[in-house]
Structures are given as structure tokens and as C-alpha cells.
Design a protein around this motif. Sequence first.
Motif, PDB file in Angstrom:
ATOM      1  N   VAL A   7       0.848  -1.188   0.000  1.00  0.00           N
ATOM      2  CA  VAL A   7       0.000   0.000   0.000  1.00  0.00           C
ATOM      3  C   VAL A   7       0.887   1.242   0.000  1.00  0.00           C
ATOM      4  O   VAL A   7       1.884   1.291   0.717  1.00  0.00           O
ATOM      5  CB  VAL A   7      -0.896   0.030   1.269  1.00  0.00           C
ATOM      6  N   LYS A 182      -6.541  -0.421 -13.295  1.00  0.00           N
ATOM      7  CA  LYS A 182      -5.983  -0.861 -12.019  1.00  0.00           C
ATOM      8  C   LYS A 182      -4.768  -0.008 -11.703  1.00  0.00           C
ATOM      9  O   LYS A 182      -3.976   0.310 -12.599  1.00  0.00           O
ATOM     10  CB  LYS A 182      -5.507  -2.316 -12.116  1.00  0.00           C
ATOM     11  N   LYS A 196      -0.368  -2.006  -5.615  1.00  0.00           N
ATOM     12  CA  LYS A 196      -1.718  -2.251  -6.121  1.00  0.00           C
ATOM     13  C   LYS A 196      -2.734  -1.322  -5.464  1.00  0.00           C
ATOM     14  O   LYS A 196      -3.868  -1.218  -5.907  1.00  0.00           O
ATOM     15  CB  LYS A 196      -2.119  -3.719  -5.858  1.00  0.00           C
ATOM     16  N   ILE A 197      -2.296  -0.714  -4.346  1.00  0.00           N
ATOM     17  CA  ILE A 197      -3.237   0.152  -3.624  1.00  0.00           C
ATOM     18  C   ILE A 197      -2.598   1.507  -3.321  1.00  0.00           C
ATOM     19  O   ILE A 197      -1.493   1.586  -2.777  1.00  0.00           O
ATOM     20  CB  ILE A 197      -3.699  -0.508  -2.301  1.00  0.00           C
ATOM     21  N   TYR A 338     -13.011   2.954  -1.529  1.00  0.00           N
ATOM     22  CA  TYR A 338     -12.529   2.709  -2.896  1.00  0.00           C
ATOM     23  C   TYR A 338     -13.266   3.584  -3.890  1.00  0.00           C
ATOM     24  O   TYR A 338     -14.451   3.866  -3.726  1.00  0.00           O
ATOM     25  CB  TYR A 338     -12.748   1.236  -3.275  1.00  0.00           C
ATOM     26  N   GLN A 343      -9.441   0.363  -9.828  1.00  0.00           N
ATOM     27  CA  GLN A 343      -9.201  -0.640  -8.807  1.00  0.00           C
ATOM     28  C   GLN A 343      -7.941  -0.301  -8.027  1.00  0.00           C
ATOM     29  O   GLN A 343      -6.878  -0.057  -8.610  1.00  0.00           O
ATOM     30  CB  GLN A 343      -9.058  -2.008  -9.467  1.00  0.00           C
ATOM     31  N   GLY A 344      -8.053  -0.259  -6.708  1.00  0.00           N
ATOM     32  CA  GLY A 344      -6.894   0.001  -5.859  1.00  0.00           C
ATOM     33  C   GLY A 344      -6.720   1.457  -5.479  1.00  0.00           C
ATOM     34  O   GLY A 344      -5.788   1.794  -4.757  1.00  0.00           O
ATOM     35  N   ILE A 370      -9.041  -2.408   3.726  1.00  0.00           N
ATOM     36  CA  ILE A 370      -7.988  -3.055   2.944  1.00  0.00           C
ATOM     37  C   ILE A 370      -7.742  -4.486   3.419  1.00  0.00           C
ATOM     38  O   ILE A 370      -7.617  -5.405   2.618  1.00  0.00           O
ATOM     39  CB  ILE A 370      -6.683  -2.222   3.017  1.00  0.00           C
TER      40      ILE A 370
END
Lengths: 397, 364
Positions: A7, A182, A196-197, A338, A343-344, A370
Amino acid sequence: MKKSADVVIVGGGVIGTSIAYYLSKQGIKPILLEKDDLASGSSGACDIDIILQSKNPGIHLQLAMESAKMYTTLADELDFDIEYKTCGGMILIENEEQLKIMKDFVKRQKAIGLNVQLLDLKEASEIQPGLSPLLVGSTYSPQDAHVNPMRLCQAFSRAARRLGAEVCLNTSVVDIKVGKNKVKSVITNRGEIATKIVINAAGAYAPMIGKMVGLSLPIKPRRGQIIVTEPVPKLVMADVLCAKYIVAKYNPKLLEGSDNPETRLGVGLSLSQTHDGQILIGATREFVGYNKNTTHEALRAILRNATRLVPALKSIHVIRSFAGLRPYTPDGLPLLGYVEGIQGFIMAAGHEGDGIALSPVTGRIISDLIVDGKTFMDVSCLCPSRFRSLMKNEKVI
Amino acid sequence: MKTTDIAVIGAGPAGLSCAVEAAKSGARVTVLDENLKPGGQLFKQIHKFFGSREHRAGIRGFRIGQQLLEATERLDVQVLLDAAVYGIYEDRLIAYITDGRDHTIKAKKIVLATGASENALAFPGCTLPGVMGAGAAQTMINVNRVLPGKKIIMVGSGNVGLIVSYQLMQAGADVVALIEAAPKIGGYGVHAGKIRRAGVPIYTSTTIKEVLGEEKVEGVITASLDEKWQHIEDTEKRFEADTVCLAVGLSPLTELAWMAGCEFTFIPPLGGHVPIHDRNMESTLTGVYIAGDITGVEEASSAMEEGRLAGVACAESLGYYNEKQALALKNEIWDRLDALRTGPFGEGRFTAKLKQLEARRQLA
């Protein structure tokens, strides 16, 4: 700086550092990116109040009450003195019209479980001496408290780092790479981090981060000017607001175009005394872009309002003033959760003047989201897509 | 709302010279100063000035102050005293406190001529009553006519330390010793000679280790320093004294320039952080000029010249002088400023001031 992370959190204020801590506590090792220093934005240019009473009855107050519970044990948990103290809080009422509004406000807050009551002037003066004899009365809640927001950021950041988080100061986000809707990576002035986040906790600067993924966020900087006095012996016994503060906060439209500078600048009393004895006197609520200057007109208006309500302040010297940019949203509530279509990408910004009060609960909600995919309280009404029509992201939404 | 063409903040040598020069052009000038009397440090300068005739060499500082004040009256300059400027806001709005009340004045041009403040020195006992700036002691004797003490230790051998030592003796005090951390005397030989002949011992490579006393200064322990500025053991000397004067340099008073948003550069020989300015003394903010010690610590003569320069430049940009008239006046001032920044004591300042202008060019 590591090359990848589970993250990446953008912003080292009370929201970003809180998220970093609660994520780390659950075993995730995030990287926090801060373009200047911890608390160098609004978290270092605000007052010290954790006020429940000023929150709108509903999700807003529920969040604040959850947060308040967390605060009581936070200093021990973080092993750091955050100058937290329960001191009570009051909202001064100037006339019958305000009394009517506040009666209703208090009734609705009580229904949610807040310990709050109405006092007449005599009762209010017993708690807070030096009030104007022209006041009608006040509300009072023993639950309101203080914290030092700069120490809070330090405390969260240190605790998060002990648990494995990486905190990168002087590191600004230049771009965010998105592929097939994403999040792929974050590009900083010091290199790229694959992730990814991404959590946008950039406060008033959140729109700039949002723009990197094609979002047009409905967050606007709202300037708050605050005055600092010399340190004096204990004089302000509680967090003291005035009913106008509530009006200025929730009804910005009522303020526009007024001839009275106090009204036009959104002046509402916010009074508190720090650990070291300095009194913070606020504040304005102004839309002036990213201008962080103080203005003479506003400082005068703040002081006029404060000394009218609390004449005891008249003999105290002002030593400085500052302004911070609160992240305003159209409905007065933060964007948490979100973002649909990317996405993420998670929003955790838009707390306006409530970032301090809502810091712990925001950290917990985002980390729950998360780690577990669900939150301990229902915050679906705070999801960013409620502003879908405003966000104008044709590509993804 | 009160307005003026040019607001000058600080009524010292730079500010008054600026006001006079600007008012000569016909501009409306308002000078603000936080003190009850104008003149800045000029009225305590009972010694004669150095330099050439155009720099009024041979005239005592307070006489120059009187002449400047007379000129401000003649030219109808408004001098607001007891006016502590605490803020400069957008659109050149100046906020100040007079008589405990808040006031504002809006100016087309602002000249910051706020001067400098004395540096402090930290050592055990430095907060005891009796430890003071040498400039403060000079104000006490020459302006207020109060002797700060009878037995004085002077710290620092620049011109301030040397001149104030001599004036303290003239006022009836005994200067027990003058100490200097550097290996040699900092100020002019002629001033040092004067106090030496009067019997004051000067200790170089020496500093204060501790000031003794319960409620006030009762004695001073000094120690010698090696070439790395470290205390040498067993070199302590003890002096009986009731006053310690610190003449350890000055720092430009730059708060208002910071607040207004001027850009700064760091030049240690000028006193550290100084606002960047151009050849006309204009800071990086349009319409905000600086003059005197705020631009870098020098002395009264160059402060006055910088003030005049800022005054001419403001008058020109407001249209009171055309380009040709202004250039003729500025050329004379630039020449005199260059002349002041020559010789063994002026060379360093000359180079430092060039750096400051270079910083401006780099920004552009």
C-alpha cells in the motif's frame, strides 16, 4: 525507499499517518509519502480541538464518537505524549434564534447518545468565567477534548515505523500509473514504487492526486485563519465555540455576499488553550484557492468576535497568526473508500475542519477496508461515488 | 483608510534619509517607527563619523540625526512614532499598533528600513541582570543618561565594542577588560588605541566561561581559546564586575520582509539571511524596497546612502522623477556607496553586496 509496497499512502498529516499506523498494526507494511514534513499542511495549521458537539447528528457524529473512544487510550497505545486531555466543550449562544436552532441540534445529538446539555448564562459562566453578560447561554458536553495534532502525527508515524512502515518525507508524488483500470505504481521525485493500492490522504491537496488518475474530486481548499496569544495562566476552561461557527460550517451559502466582514469571512469562534498556556483563537472559513496568507481584515474580525463573546480575552497579547487549508466537501463529510472504476485507488480526504477529531477512526476504517474488505461500522454513505456526477471521470466511471 | 505614496518603516539613518530624498521629489511620505523618538541609533552616536566630506566625516552622529529630522519637517514628511508595525498584508496594507490600538495604512510603495538587532551569546549566567547588549548600554548612557554599571566587561572588539567601551569610561564607568574570541582586534586601530591608552586591557583569543552572581552580575570568569576556538584548560581568569556588555555582532531585522514574502539569500558577512534586492534596492516583491542594515549589516553612512537610493527609486517608479533625473541622482549615490565599500574594512562588504545582487540576477 523500497521499490514496491502493498500500500502507498499519499500525505503525512493526521489522516495519512493514522492510516499508516492502523495498517501496520494489522501486519501490512505501507509506504507513506509526504511532500514536505509530517504535519506540514493543515495538521500543523489548525486548532487542538476534538469536539463531538460540532458534528452533525448522523454518520458524522457517530464517526466522531467512535474516534473519541479510540483517543482515550491512544497515547498509551502509541507510547507517545500527544497532549490529549478531556476538557469539555461548549457552544456559546447569543440570542433566542440561535437558542432555537441549538435546542434542536442538542436534541438530535442526545438521541445518538452524546452527553450534551443546554446551560443558562449563569451555569455556563460557572464553567467558563469571563463570558459576555449579553449571552443567552451555551451547550456543554464533558466529552470534548484536546490533542496536539503535530505530536499526533509524530506518534502515529513513529508507531507505524516501529511496526515496519516506511515514511518518506520530502517525497512528492509526480504521477500515478494506471493500467486496465488498475493502480500499477506511484512515481515520485525519488523513484517509482510498484503497488496495487494507493490511498489519497492529501487533504486539501487531494484533488491534485486525484487528477493523476483522471478524477475531478469535489474537494476544495477552505482557508481558516487562527490567532495565537502569549502563554497565560489557565483561562479557557473548555473548547469554546459559538453557534455561528456551526452555521458557518454547514451553510456556506448563507455567508456569501454579506456586507458584514465577519459573516462574509465565515468567522465563528473557536477557542482553546494549549498545554503551554497559549490561547488559540479562530477562525475563518474562506474560499480563496490555495492562498495560505493571513489577512488583516480577517484577524480583526476574529478578534472582534472573540472579545465580544469572551471579554476576558481583551487584555491578552496576540503573538502570531497563521492560516491552514481545510479540505472542504459539498456535503461536509469526508470521502472514504474505494473509487469505482479505478481498482486500488482509495480516498481518505475531505474532512474539512474535522480531521483531528476523525483521525483515529479514519485510520481504522481504511485499514479494515484493505485488510478485511469490510469496516467495523457502516460507512457506505461516505463512499466517493456519491459524488459520481461531480467527479467527471468519463474514462472510468 | 489612511493612504500614502511611500511608507518607510524605521526612522533610523536609512529610513529618514529615504524619506527626505523621496519627499524632495514631491511624493507623499509617511515614516513609521516603534520608538518614542525618531533617529534610530543616530542619537546615541556622540562620536564623529569617518570617511570623506560627502559622507559628513567629522560630524557627530546625533547632529546628522538632527539635520535629517529638520529636513523631514521642512519637507512635510509625516513621522508616526510609537507605531509598531506588526504586519504587511496583501496589496501593501501595513498594520501597526499605536497607543495600544490597531491601525492600518495603505502605501503605493513600502521601504523596509528596520535596521538590525544585537546578537546574544549563550554562557552560564547569560540571563542574569547586568548582562546586556553593548548597544543597549550605549543607549542608556548617551540617550537616557543612566550608567548601567560601574565595573564593566566588554565582549567583542569590533567598532561597537571599542567605541562603547570608550563612551562608558567617559560616562564614568570603569571598563575592567575587553575580551575578544578572535586572535586579533576586529575594529579600527584608532578606536582600539584610544581605549588602550586609557588603560583598558584587551585580551584576544579569550571568551566568557561563566558569569557569576545570584541575583545580578557579580563577577566574570574568562578562558583562553585555542586556534579551534576551544577552551584551553587552566587559563581561567576571574574579574570583579557588575556589568557584561556583549558587542558580538548584529543581525538584520528581517521579520517584516519574511512576512511580506520577500525572497532571501544567505550571506554570512552581511549577518546571515538577508532579503534579495536589485540595484534600486527593490526586493523580490514589486513595490517593496529595503535599505540599511536589513539588507546586510554595515554602518550608518552606507545605510543613509541606501535609504536615499530607495527614496529616489520609489519616487521614479511613482512618476515623480523621469528616468534621466533619477539616473543622475542614482549614479551619484552608487558612486558614494562604492567609495564607502573600499579599504581593508570595506572590501569584504563590497564582495558580499555583489553576491546579493548576483542572487537577484539569478532569480531573473
